[in-house]
Write a protein that holds these residues in place. Structure first.
Motif, PDB file in Angstrom:
ATOM      1  N   GLN A 290       0.826  -1.203   0.000  1.00  0.00           N
ATOM      2  CA  GLN A 290       0.000   0.000   0.000  1.00  0.00           C
ATOM      3  C   GLN A 290       0.868   1.265   0.000  1.00  0.00           C
ATOM      4  OE1 GLN A 290      -3.474   0.555  -0.007  1.00  0.00           O
ATOM      5  NE2 GLN A 290      -3.513  -1.571  -0.694  1.00  0.00           N
ATOM      6  N   VAL A 291       1.990   1.226   0.689  1.00  0.00           N
ATOM      7  CA  VAL A 291       2.911   2.367   0.688  1.00  0.00           C
ATOM      8  C   VAL A 291       3.463   2.600  -0.715  1.00  0.00           C
ATOM      9  CG1 VAL A 291       5.141   3.185   1.536  1.00  0.00           C
ATOM     10  CG2 VAL A 291       3.506   2.163   3.121  1.00  0.00           C
ATOM     11  N   VAL A 292       3.843   1.520  -1.398  1.00  0.00           N
ATOM     12  CA  VAL A 292       4.347   1.650  -2.768  1.00  0.00           C
ATOM     13  C   VAL A 292       3.281   2.264  -3.674  1.00  0.00           C
ATOM     14  CG1 VAL A 292       5.120   0.355  -4.794  1.00  0.00           C
ATOM     15  CG2 VAL A 292       5.991  -0.229  -2.531  1.00  0.00           C
ATOM     16  N   ARG A 293       2.070   1.788  -3.559  1.00  0.00           N
ATOM     17  CA  ARG A 293       0.996   2.290  -4.420  1.00  0.00           C
ATOM     18  C   ARG A 293       0.637   3.740  -4.099  1.00  0.00           C
ATOM     19  NH1 ARG A 293      -4.000  -1.578  -5.039  1.00  0.00           N
ATOM     20  NH2 ARG A 293      -4.356  -0.047  -6.689  1.00  0.00           N
ATOM     21  N   ALA A 294       0.815   4.132  -2.829  1.00  0.00           N
ATOM     22  CA  ALA A 294       0.539   5.523  -2.467  1.00  0.00           C
ATOM     23  C   ALA A 294       1.465   6.487  -3.199  1.00  0.00           C
ATOM     24  CB  ALA A 294       0.678   5.713  -0.956  1.00  0.00           C
ATOM     25  N   LEU A 295       2.650   6.015  -3.608  1.00  0.00           N
ATOM     26  CA  LEU A 295       3.605   6.868  -4.310  1.00  0.00           C
ATOM     27  C   LEU A 295       3.344   6.937  -5.806  1.00  0.00           C
ATOM     28  CD1 LEU A 295       6.838   5.621  -2.508  1.00  0.00           C
ATOM     29  CD2 LEU A 295       5.786   7.865  -2.230  1.00  0.00           C
ATOM     30  N   VAL A 296       2.718   5.919  -6.401  1.00  0.00           N
ATOM     31  CA  VAL A 296       2.587   5.855  -7.858  1.00  0.00           C
ATOM     32  C   VAL A 296       1.139   5.716  -8.319  1.00  0.00           C
ATOM     33  CG1 VAL A 296       4.898   4.936  -8.263  1.00  0.00           C
ATOM     34  CG2 VAL A 296       3.033   3.358  -7.766  1.00  0.00           C
ATOM     35  N   THR A 297       0.188   5.937  -7.443  1.00  0.00           N
ATOM     36  CA  THR A 297      -1.206   5.825  -7.863  1.00  0.00           C
ATOM     37  C   THR A 297      -1.515   6.869  -8.935  1.00  0.00           C
ATOM     38  OG1 THR A 297      -3.494   5.855  -7.080  1.00  0.00           O
ATOM     39  CG2 THR A 297      -1.979   7.356  -6.015  1.00  0.00           C
ATOM     40  N   PRO A 298      -2.324   6.563  -9.936  1.00  0.00           N
ATOM     41  CA  PRO A 298      -2.599   7.519 -11.019  1.00  0.00           C
ATOM     42  C   PRO A 298      -3.231   8.822 -10.564  1.00  0.00           C
ATOM     43  CG  PRO A 298      -3.285   5.303 -11.643  1.00  0.00           C
ATOM     44  CD  PRO A 298      -2.914   5.239 -10.194  1.00  0.00           C
ATOM     45  N   SER A 299      -3.807   8.865  -9.364  1.00  0.00           N
ATOM     46  CA  SER A 299      -4.420  10.104  -8.890  1.00  0.00           C
ATOM     47  C   SER A 299      -3.396  11.113  -8.391  1.00  0.00           C
ATOM     48  CB  SER A 299      -5.415   9.791  -7.767  1.00  0.00           C
ATOM     49  OG  SER A 299      -4.764   9.151  -6.676  1.00  0.00           O
ATOM     50  N   ASN A 300      -2.139  10.713  -8.236  1.00  0.00           N
ATOM     51  CA  ASN A 300      -1.089  11.647  -7.818  1.00  0.00           C
ATOM     52  C   ASN A 300      -0.693  12.565  -8.969  1.00  0.00           C
ATOM     53  OD1 ASN A 300      -1.077  10.407  -5.336  1.00  0.00           O
ATOM     54  ND2 ASN A 300       0.848   9.322  -5.629  1.00  0.00           N
ATOM     55  N   GLN A 301       0.114  13.587  -8.642  1.00  0.00           N
ATOM     56  CA  GLN A 301       0.660  14.451  -9.690  1.00  0.00           C
ATOM     57  C   GLN A 301       1.571  13.637 -10.599  1.00  0.00           C
ATOM     58  OE1 GLN A 301       2.568  17.859  -7.962  1.00  0.00           O
ATOM     59  NE2 GLN A 301       0.725  18.566  -6.908  1.00  0.00           N
ATOM     60  N   GLN A 302       1.426  13.859 -11.913  1.00  0.00           N
ATOM     61  CA  GLN A 302       2.115  13.005 -12.870  1.00  0.00           C
ATOM     62  C   GLN A 302       3.628  13.078 -12.731  1.00  0.00           C
ATOM     63  OE1 GLN A 302       0.693  10.728 -14.896  1.00  0.00           O
ATOM     64  NE2 GLN A 302       2.791  10.104 -15.261  1.00  0.00           N
ATOM     65  N   GLN A 303       4.179  14.275 -12.452  1.00  0.00           N
ATOM     66  CA  GLN A 303       5.629  14.370 -12.354  1.00  0.00           C
ATOM     67  C   GLN A 303       6.158  13.615 -11.146  1.00  0.00           C
ATOM     68  OE1 GLN A 303       3.512  16.888 -12.330  1.00  0.00           O
ATOM     69  NE2 GLN A 303       3.962  18.423 -10.757  1.00  0.00           N
ATOM     70  N   VAL A 304       5.378  13.594 -10.058  1.00  0.00           N
ATOM     71  CA  VAL A 304       5.787  12.834  -8.875  1.00  0.00           C
ATOM     72  C   VAL A 304       5.738  11.338  -9.169  1.00  0.00           C
ATOM     73  CG1 VAL A 304       5.260  12.335  -6.459  1.00  0.00           C
ATOM     74  CG2 VAL A 304       5.029  14.671  -7.323  1.00  0.00           C
ATOM     75  N   VAL A 305       4.670  10.906  -9.844  1.00  0.00           N
ATOM     76  CA  VAL A 305       4.523   9.481 -10.181  1.00  0.00           C
ATOM     77  C   VAL A 305       5.681   9.021 -11.056  1.00  0.00           C
ATOM     78  CG1 VAL A 305       3.097   7.822 -11.424  1.00  0.00           C
ATOM     79  CG2 VAL A 305       2.015   9.490  -9.929  1.00  0.00           C
ATOM     80  N   THR A 306       5.987   9.799 -12.093  1.00  0.00           N
ATOM     81  CA  THR A 306       7.054   9.414 -13.012  1.00  0.00           C
ATOM     82  C   THR A 306       8.393   9.322 -12.301  1.00  0.00           C
ATOM     83  OG1 THR A 306       5.866  10.486 -14.833  1.00  0.00           O
ATOM     84  CG2 THR A 306       8.197  10.018 -15.160  1.00  0.00           C
ATOM     85  N   ALA A 307       8.682  10.307 -11.446  1.00  0.00           N
ATOM     86  CA  ALA A 307       9.952  10.288 -10.716  1.00  0.00           C
ATOM     87  C   ALA A 307      10.046   9.071  -9.803  1.00  0.00           C
ATOM     88  CB  ALA A 307      10.101  11.576  -9.908  1.00  0.00           C
ATOM     89  N   CYS A 308       8.970   8.748  -9.093  1.00  0.00           N
ATOM     90  CA  CYS A 308       8.976   7.583  -8.199  1.00  0.00           C
ATOM     91  C   CYS A 308       9.088   6.289  -8.989  1.00  0.00           C
ATOM     92  CB  CYS A 308       7.714   7.581  -7.338  1.00  0.00           C
ATOM     93  SG  CYS A 308       7.645   8.899  -6.112  1.00  0.00           S
ATOM     94  N   GLN A 309       8.437   6.213 -10.146  1.00  0.00           N
ATOM     95  CA  GLN A 309       8.518   4.999 -10.964  1.00  0.00           C
ATOM     96  C   GLN A 309       9.962   4.734 -11.403  1.00  0.00           C
ATOM     97  OE1 GLN A 309       5.660   6.084 -13.981  1.00  0.00           O
ATOM     98  NE2 GLN A 309       4.121   4.685 -13.178  1.00  0.00           N
ATOM     99  N   ARG A 310      10.664   5.791 -11.783  1.00  0.00           N
ATOM    100  CA  ARG A 310      12.050   5.614 -12.235  1.00  0.00           C
ATOM    101  C   ARG A 310      12.963   5.179 -11.094  1.00  0.00           C
ATOM    102  NH1 ARG A 310      12.061  11.143 -15.928  1.00  0.00           N
ATOM    103  NH2 ARG A 310      10.816  10.277 -17.652  1.00  0.00           N
ATOM    104  N   VAL A 311      12.746   5.754  -9.913  1.00  0.00           N
ATOM    105  CA  VAL A 311      13.552   5.344  -8.759  1.00  0.00           C
ATOM    106  C   VAL A 311      13.263   3.893  -8.394  1.00  0.00           C
ATOM    107  CG1 VAL A 311      14.033   5.794  -6.328  1.00  0.00           C
ATOM    108  CG2 VAL A 311      13.711   7.709  -7.896  1.00  0.00           C
TER     109      VAL A 311
END
Length: 853
Positions: A290-311
């Protein structure tokens, strides 16, 4: 219990035989003792007795004892024991927990703790007073204060959050308690912070910047990471509260390299396969996901999601999640949540999508992980949640992944479909699409639909897919098979909904698919029959609405290449057979359905039962974008949304509206004409500039050639003078040439050079004149362009003046009405005062009024 009774008797004194005091009377005497006793020991004994009674007689103690208990907190802070009794008693009063002692008491309501909480926080100083006791190191005082604040927050979350925020260093005090060496205190503070951080971004930010992430990771490591106890779960729940829907904390978490600290917790060791998964480990792992999904859920800001996905990809967290997918012995709910987590880690991120496509399952023979997942999706024996998770993962794999979409479609085309030695994604989707399981039909149709999202070229490619038919008959296309299945009565409603979604997205923006559908026998007749039926079932209404949408797509994206099936023909069919109003009502049934509102909220597929799986997020997005346009097309609007029918108004209003419409249309026409003229002049100006540049370049070339010819001519003249018969000076190193040959050849070269030079001079003069003419034309066109722009501005100015004139006229009318009313009032006053005033004064007043006018 007898000891408790004897203690209370000691405090209250003995009673007469046969007279047992009521609970209210007992509490009243104890409260009086707290108020009136001058000895600390007496007040302490009374508070201890109130604490003992508060579990069984909560209402009596809370109604009478709250003010004296607060007084104790204010005045007796030097004695830890009495403060501990007072805090424990208040905690028993306001808690939402039901005690065993009060189970038989019918007067205790469910929300009695909430009511006492509201009474307590009406005085905000009470909360500040309790917060102050967090500084006390005494175990009884500090823990009782923590538990009381936790109970207050649980009952009145928003109010207590505001009070904690305004309390001096309130959040900092709580964060300091996480470092308390006593684990009981630390664990209670975790529970308090979990309640405090719910849904309050300001407190979440303060807690995060108070070094909460480091402290929580330290506690998790000390407790054994995912193998730890319930304290690990509490830490992860608090971590989830801090990250969920909080972009600031998500950015801070990513920049602080905390994702790298999270990644090792997903590595499964050999001991897990041997020892298995305990219930607490399952809970801990679920919170980690759930913590992982909280960082990359589609409802987040796209730039934050993309940065977390790459990390997550660089830190090997995605690799660890994929390893869990392919591991054996993983509990079903953990596997389901892992699939959902992988889905959101790869969604829209090409490198992550490619990494998943390279994962191979440890099977014999080895198969791609995506193929194994799709096998689970179309298997009716698998759990519903797992099948939904696989579909969501496949959708995220195809999201903004044109190569992945193409790979799926390629497995269906004849060139690659001949290889039947191994299963492919396309073969599995077709197997599910044509199986007897309605849910497999739906899953496969939606998965195939996502292979075509925002990719018109693949829609055309998919028209080439051929399916073999039994009995050696000619193969039929995939689109024909889908329309045939849709028309079969045995095909269940959920299956039809899936096919309608697939066909709708296939036809959108693809005239070739529309043509293929219209050529399929019986399709339009089936759609018309569906729209003319009078079924009253809610799900049948949904199917009819989807049929109306599909028919509307056949109008909107029709290239009119089929006789009798043009846009006008289908529109007339709707008008004559169905009716415009009926069609629009049926079309709107889709957005009225509960499944539509449920699917529009999020891309993830959630369903408690199989019957809830009807509409998909991408279909709803397509419907939302085209529904109004289709309704306008059928309801008497042209393709640009301009109404073709006139509204019925009163004659006066209609005339006024027509007048203004005429003025505005005329001005719009002039503006459009002037804009078009301006565009033409600008284009002509651009062409003239290009031509002028070419002419200047050509002139420069001619000038260079002219200079070269002059030089050649000079050289030729020099040779001619040196080789004439009268010239006897000859170079001693060269023998003289024959006298007859030299003059003849030089005189030919000289004439040719002179003729060529004359031609170039003439061409130069012509081009110079033409260049001057072009310059004059450019100046003229520039003047015309300026005049056109001036005329456009003048027209716009006239329109503005017209609007100002209308406003001035309205203002003048208002002033005239005011003057008329004023004149009437003055004349009335003059008439009423005429009998008492002299005529001369009345005349003067009239003169003054006239002058003022």
């Amino acid at each position: 219990m007898e000891f408790l009774k004897s203690g209370i008797k000691t405090v209250l004194g003995g009673t007469e035989p046969g007279q047992q005091p009521s609970a209210a009377e007992t509490v009243e005497k104890l409260v009086d003792r707290v108020y009136s006793s001058t000895l600390l020991e007496d007040r302490r004994d009374a508070c201890r007795a109130l604490k003992a009674l508060s579990r069984k007689y909560r209402i009596e103690v809370g109604a009478q004892g709250m003010p004296p208990l607060v007084q104790v907190l204010q005045n007796d802070g030097q004695d830890a024991e009495i403060i501990g009794y007072a805090l424990d008693t208040l905690c028993n009063i306001v808690t939402s927990e039901e005690f065993d002692e009060e189970a038989d008491n019918p007067t205790v309501s469910v929300n009695v703790g909430e009511q006492f909480t509201e009474m307590f926080i009406k005085t905000p100083e009470n909360v500040t007073l309790v917060m102050g006791y967090l500084d006390e190191y005494d175990f009884r005082v500090r823990r009782a204060a923590i538990q009381l604040i936790t109970s207050l927050i649980a009952n009145k979350t928003r109010e207590l959050q505001d009070l904690v925020l305004v309390s001096p260093m309130g959040v900092s005090k709580l964060m300091d308690l996480l470092t308390d060496s006593r684990e009981v205190i630390r664990n209670d503070v975790l529970l308090l912070l979990i309640e405090l951080t719910k849904g309050n971004s300001n407190i979440q930010k303060i807690v995060a910047f108070e070094n909460a992430f480091d402290r929580l990771f330290d506690i998790v490591r000390e407790e054994g990471c995912s193998d730890g106890g319930i304290v690990v779960e509490d830490c992860l729940i608090l971590l989830l509260n801090l990250l969920k829907n909080n972009s600031s904390n998500q950015q801070f978490f990513k920049e602080g390299s905390y994702i790298q600290k999270l990644a090792p917790m997903f590595v499964l060791g050999q001991d897990v396969e041997e020892a298995g998964w305990s219930p607490q480990k399952v809970s801990n792992f679920h919170c980690l996901l759930q913590v992982v999904r909280a960082l990359v859920t589609p409802s987040n800001q796209q730039q934050v999601v993309t940065a977390c996905q790459r990390v997550m990809q660089k830190s090997q967290l995605l690799h660890a999640l994929c390893e869990i997918l392919m591991s054996s012995g993983v509990p079903a709910d953990i596997l389901t949540e892992t699939i959902n987590a992988v889905a959101e880690v790869i969604r829209g991120e090409r490198d992550n999508q490619d990494e998943l496509s390279r994962v191979m399952a440890p099977s014999n023979p080895p198969r791609p992980a995506i193929v194994v997942l799709l096998m689970s999706m179309i298997n009716e024996k698998q759990l519903l949640a797992l099948r939904c998770a696989v579909l969501y993962c496949f959708e995220c794999f195809l999201y903004r992944n044109s190569e992945g979409q193409r790979a799926v479609v390629q497995t269906l085309l004849p060139s690659s479909a001949s290889d039947v030695s191994s299963l492919s994604t396309g073969q599995l989707l077709c197997t599910g699409l044509f199986s007897a399981d309605a849910l497999a039909n739906w899953f496969s149709a939606v998965a195939l639909m996502h292979s075509l999202v925002e990719n018109v070229a693949l829609k055309e490619e998919l028209l080439r897919v051929l399916l073999a038919t039994p009995g050696g008959h000619r193969p039929i296309t995939l689109l024909e098979q889908c329309t045939n299945l849709m028309q079969q009565e045995r095909y269940r409603l959920q299956s039809k909904v899936g096919l309608l979604m697939l066909l709708s997205l296939w036809l959108a923006h693809c005239p070739g698919a529309v043509k293929a559908l219209l050529e399929t026998q019986g399709t339009m007749a089936y759609l018309t029959a569906q729209l003319c039926s009078n079924e009253h079932d809610e799900r049948e209404f949904l199917v009819q609405g989807m049929c109306a949408f599909l028919m509307g797509l056949c109008i909107q994206f029709n290239d009119n290449s089929l006789p009798q099936q043009r846009r006008e023909d289908i529109s007339q069919l709707i008008i004559k057979r169905i009716g415009q109003e009926t069609f629009c009502n049926k079309l709107a049934e889709v957005s009225r359905h509960e499944a539509y509102s449920r699917a529009c909220k999020q891309a993830q597929i959630r369903a408690k039962s199989a019957g809830e799986l009807l509409l998909d997020y991408e279909y709803c997005k397509l419907y939302k974008g085209l529904e109004a346009l289709i309704a306008k097309l059928v309801s008497g609007f042209d393709v640009d949304g301009i109404e073709l029918t006139e509204l019925t108004l009163s004659s006066e209003a209609s005339a006024l509206v027509s007048q203004y419409k005429g003025i505005i249309r005329g001005m719009d026409g002039q503006i459009q004409a002037l804009q078009q003229t301006t565009k033409e002049l600008e284009q002509e100006n651009t062409d003239l500039k290009e031509k002028l540049s070419e002419e200047q370049s050509l002139r420069a070339q001619i000038s260079d050639q002219n200079t070269l010819l002059k030089a050649q001519l000079g050289a030729t003249n020099g040779q001619a003078s040196n080789h004439t018969p009268n010239d006897q000076t000859v170079s001693p190193a060269q023998p003289p040439l024959p006298a007859a040959a030299v003059p003849a050849a030089s005189e030919e070269d000289l004439n040719a050079a002179r003729y060529q030079a004359n031609m170039y001079f003439a061409e130069n003069i012509r081009l110079t004149k033409e260049l001057e003419t072009l310059r004059q034309q450019l100046v003229t066109e520039k003047q015309r362009s300026d005049a056109t722009e001036a005329a456009l501005k003048a027209t716009q100015k006239d329109q503005e003046d017209l609007l100002e004139l209308l406003a001035d006229q309205e203002a003048k009318l208002t002033r005239h009405e005011d003057n008329i009313l004023l004149r009437g009032e003055e004349e009335t006053q003059t008439k009423s005062s005429g009998s008492s005033e002299c005529p001369s004064s009345g005349g003067d007043a009239a003169i003054e009024l006239s002058a003022s006018r």
